[in-house]
Design a protein around this motif. Structure first.
Motif, PDB file in Angstrom:
ATOM      1  N   PHE A  29       0.836  -1.211   0.000  1.00 21.69           N
ATOM      2  CA  PHE A  29       0.000   0.000   0.000  1.00 21.69           C
ATOM      3  C   PHE A  29       0.871   1.261   0.000  1.00 21.69           C
ATOM      4  N   ASN A  30       1.989   1.250   0.761  1.00 26.68           N
ATOM      5  CA  ASN A  30       2.890   2.408   0.755  1.00 26.68           C
ATOM      6  C   ASN A  30       3.457   2.672  -0.643  1.00 26.68           C
ATOM      7  N   LEU A  31       3.922   1.596  -1.290  1.00 29.27           N
ATOM      8  CA  LEU A  31       4.495   1.747  -2.627  1.00 29.27           C
ATOM      9  C   LEU A  31       3.469   2.283  -3.618  1.00 29.27           C
ATOM     10  N   LEU A  32       2.226   1.910  -3.424  1.00 33.08           N
ATOM     11  CA  LEU A  32       1.167   2.351  -4.330  1.00 33.08           C
ATOM     12  C   LEU A  32       0.712   3.777  -4.046  1.00 33.08           C
ATOM     13  N   LEU A  33       0.569   4.116  -2.762  1.00 33.37           N
ATOM     14  CA  LEU A  33      -0.099   5.367  -2.398  1.00 33.37           C
ATOM     15  C   LEU A  33       0.842   6.546  -2.171  1.00 33.37           C
ATOM     16  N   TRP A  54       1.577   8.776  -5.061  1.00 32.57           N
ATOM     17  CA  TRP A  54       0.358   9.450  -5.513  1.00 32.57           C
ATOM     18  C   TRP A  54      -0.111  10.511  -4.521  1.00 32.57           C
ATOM     19  N   MET A  55      -0.080  10.186  -3.213  1.00 37.29           N
ATOM     20  CA  MET A  55      -0.662  11.051  -2.201  1.00 37.29           C
ATOM     21  C   MET A  55       0.370  11.697  -1.281  1.00 37.29           C
ATOM     22  N   GLY A  56       1.648  11.319  -1.372  1.00 39.10           N
ATOM     23  CA  GLY A  56       2.637  11.861  -0.462  1.00 39.10           C
ATOM     24  C   GLY A  56       2.484  11.279   0.929  1.00 39.10           C
ATOM     25  N   ILE A  57       2.705  12.101   1.933  1.00 33.23           N
ATOM     26  CA  ILE A  57       2.672  11.614   3.311  1.00 33.23           C
ATOM     27  C   ILE A  57       1.280  11.140   3.722  1.00 33.23           C
ATOM     28  N   GLU A  58       0.233  11.685   3.107  1.00 29.12           N
ATOM     29  CA  GLU A  58      -1.123  11.220   3.393  1.00 29.12           C
ATOM     30  C   GLU A  58      -1.303   9.771   2.968  1.00 29.12           C
ATOM     31  N   ALA A  73      -2.451   3.991   3.874  1.00 28.88           N
ATOM     32  CA  ALA A  73      -1.935   2.623   3.776  1.00 28.88           C
ATOM     33  C   ALA A  73      -2.084   1.879   5.099  1.00 28.88           C
ATOM     34  N   THR A  74      -1.868   2.570   6.218  1.00 25.85           N
ATOM     35  CA  THR A  74      -2.072   1.945   7.531  1.00 25.85           C
ATOM     36  C   THR A  74      -3.520   1.523   7.721  1.00 25.85           C
ATOM     37  N   SER A  75      -4.444   2.367   7.317  1.00 33.47           N
ATOM     38  CA  SER A  75      -5.868   2.045   7.441  1.00 33.47           C
ATOM     39  C   SER A  75      -6.230   0.813   6.616  1.00 33.47           C
ATOM     40  N   LEU A  76      -5.715   0.740   5.405  1.00 39.71           N
ATOM     41  CA  LEU A  76      -5.999  -0.414   4.556  1.00 39.71           C
ATOM     42  C   LEU A  76      -5.371  -1.681   5.122  1.00 39.71           C
ATOM     43  N   MET A  77      -4.207  -1.562   5.744  1.00 38.69           N
ATOM     44  CA  MET A  77      -3.572  -2.722   6.370  1.00 38.69           C
ATOM     45  C   MET A  77      -4.448  -3.286   7.478  1.00 38.69           C
ATOM     46  N   TYR A  78      -5.041  -2.421   8.312  1.00 46.03           N
ATOM     47  CA  TYR A  78      -5.883  -2.913   9.395  1.00 46.03           C
ATOM     48  C   TYR A  78      -7.205  -3.481   8.879  1.00 46.03           C
ATOM     49  N   PHE A  79      -7.686  -3.002   7.748  1.00 47.93           N
ATOM     50  CA  PHE A  79      -8.855  -3.624   7.111  1.00 47.93           C
ATOM     51  C   PHE A  79      -8.520  -5.061   6.716  1.00 47.93           C
ATOM     52  N   TYR A  80      -7.338  -5.238   6.131  1.00 48.98           N
ATOM     53  CA  TYR A  80      -6.891  -6.588   5.766  1.00 48.98           C
ATOM     54  C   TYR A  80      -6.760  -7.466   7.010  1.00 48.98           C
TER      55      TYR A  80
END
Length: 452
Positions: free
Chosen positions: A410-414, A417-421, A426-433
């Protein structure tokens, strides 16, 4: 006049006593965490007032991560393994419990000493990779802080064991004492005379951890009646169980622990002040996490462990699913409200002195995306305690390791595109997983049916 409608009052009265134990423990944890996090927020306000988003904050965050990374990883595993063992030992011979605790204290001191040496000799090497894109001045301050804060590695080990002893007795005051280092840092930052740049942060951390350790040692002895005398032997019959559980969990948890330095690495690639910006947002998120998920997770583990020791897995599972669902709803509500008031919250906490209105805008944007993690994090932490109570450490380790891989992807992807945001999202998506994994496991393990 009734304050609670009769039907609701009847339903509350009919709740199983274990639900009430969890709720009572969660209330105390929440209260102590609130007081502790308020001290932490005050510390962050003081740091923001004096340093803003300067390289000093970058250096402090990097140094603290380097010193506490390995000890923090190990104690998170040890705490989850030791508490169920201590709960079971309450029903056994006092001498057996005392031997295990004394040997555990000796082991923690030995490991803490090794971590101090690792911080001194290996810390600068790790820093060279993490901070390659930061200024020479920032890197120099970080090196000085690593050498000065090295004893924290040992103190963190002792603190976790004393806290585990208190939690096993369902005493939650250790959550309040987590505020001691923050309070010490705040006092040193505000009262230190001009001229000292990193000295207030260094001495605040050291004194705070020393006081917290001594205080917890006293309270733990009052709670369980056991001494903290270290014994350098491994004769207790519970070590094989401990080794097996820790060995399995440590692999996944070690990989999971790489997330913090990985995030700081990604932030460092964005230039100076990015690490500080991420840190301020994470501090506010930590406050919300402490008031919610940490409260319930620390209250549930002793209860789930006791139920599991009685062999009633079905009741523990059903109870955990209910609390997990409740925490998901609570987390979702906090996320929605927090999204709208994020600029006001960040401005209220930090916007003064060296922390400008422009800094508020940037930190608030990161904070908003960090909020998305709350419902998933709140819910999954309850299920983690359930699996720990049943000694499902192998599958927990696998999930933890794959969490890191998900976060990296997720970090590599986002981030481009979004910078520090993007780091926050990416952390939020990790906890969803992670929630998806643990919920699927809990449902699969419940095929034999359950009743509460």
């Amino acid at each position: 006049m009734r304050l609670i409608p009769p039907k609701i009052s009847q339903r509350l009265a009919a709740l199983h006593p274990d639900h009430k134990r969890i709720a009572r423990g969660a209330v105390w944890v929440s209260l102590f965490v609130l007081l502790g996090k308020l001290a932490g927020a005050t510390k962050e306000m003081a740091v923001a007032y004096r340093y803003g988003v300067s390289g000093v904050v970058d250096a402090y965050q990097l140094a603290f991560t380097v010193v506490t990374w390995m000890p923090g990883t190990l104690v998170s595993v040890i705490g989850m393994v030791v508490i169920p063992i201590l709960v079971r030992l309450r029903q056994r011979d006092a001498a057996d419990r005392a031997l295990f605790l004394e040997e555990m204290h000796g082991t923690m001191l030995m490991l803490g000493g090794l971590f101090i040496l690792a911080s001194v000799f290996l810390g600068p090497l790790a820093l060279a990779h993490l901070a390659a894109n930061l200024s020479d001045e920032t890197q120099q301050m970080a090196r000085q802080l690593i050498f000065g804060m090295a004893p924290v590695a040992l103190l963190a080990m002792a603190i976790k064991l004393f806290a585990a002893r208190l939690q096993a007795e369902e005493k939650q005051v250790n959550n309040l004492l987590e505020s001691v280092p923050a309070a010490a840092i705040c006092c040193f930052v505000l009262l230190w005379p001009k001229g000292g740049v990193i000295a207030p942060l260094l001495w605040g951390v050291l004194l705070g951890y020393v006081v917290q350790t001594a205080w917890l040692a006293y309270l733990a002895r009052q709670a369980d009646g056991q001494s903290a005398r270290p014994r350098w032997s491994w004769r207790s019959s519970h070590w094989p169980e401990f080794y097996q559980a820790v060995g399995v969990m440590a692999i996944g948890q070690f990989v999971m622990s790489l997330i913090t330095p990985m995030d700081q690495y990604f932030a460092a690639q964005l230039g100076d002040s990015a690490i500080a910006t991420l840190s301020y947002a994470n501090r506010v998120i930590a406050l919300l996490i402490g008031l919610g998920s940490v409260a319930v997770s620390r209250a549930t583990l002793p209860v789930f462990s006791e139920i599991a020791a009685l062999g009633d897995w079905a009741r523990a599972r059903n109870m955990a699913l209910k609390w997990s669902g409740l925490m998901f709803v609570l987390g979702g509500g906090v996320t929605i409200v927090g999204w709208f008031i994020a600029p006001w919250v960040i401005g209220l906490l930090f916007q003064r002195g060296a922390f400008t209105a422009e800094d508020t805008v940037v930190v608030a944007a990161v904070f908003r995306w960090s909020l998305v993690q709350l419902p998933f994090y709140f819910a999954v932490l309850v299920l983690v305690q359930l699996m720990a109570s049943r000694n499902r450490f192998g599958v927990m380790s696998v999930f933890a390791a794959t969490n890191f891989l998900a976060k990296l992807g997720f970090n590599l992807l986002l981030v481009p595109w979004m910078g520090i945001e993007g780091i926050a999202l990416a952390t939020s998506l990790m906890y969803f997983y992670s929630l998806s994994c643990f919920l699927g496991l809990a449902l699969w393990l419940g095929r034999e049916g359950s009743t509460v």
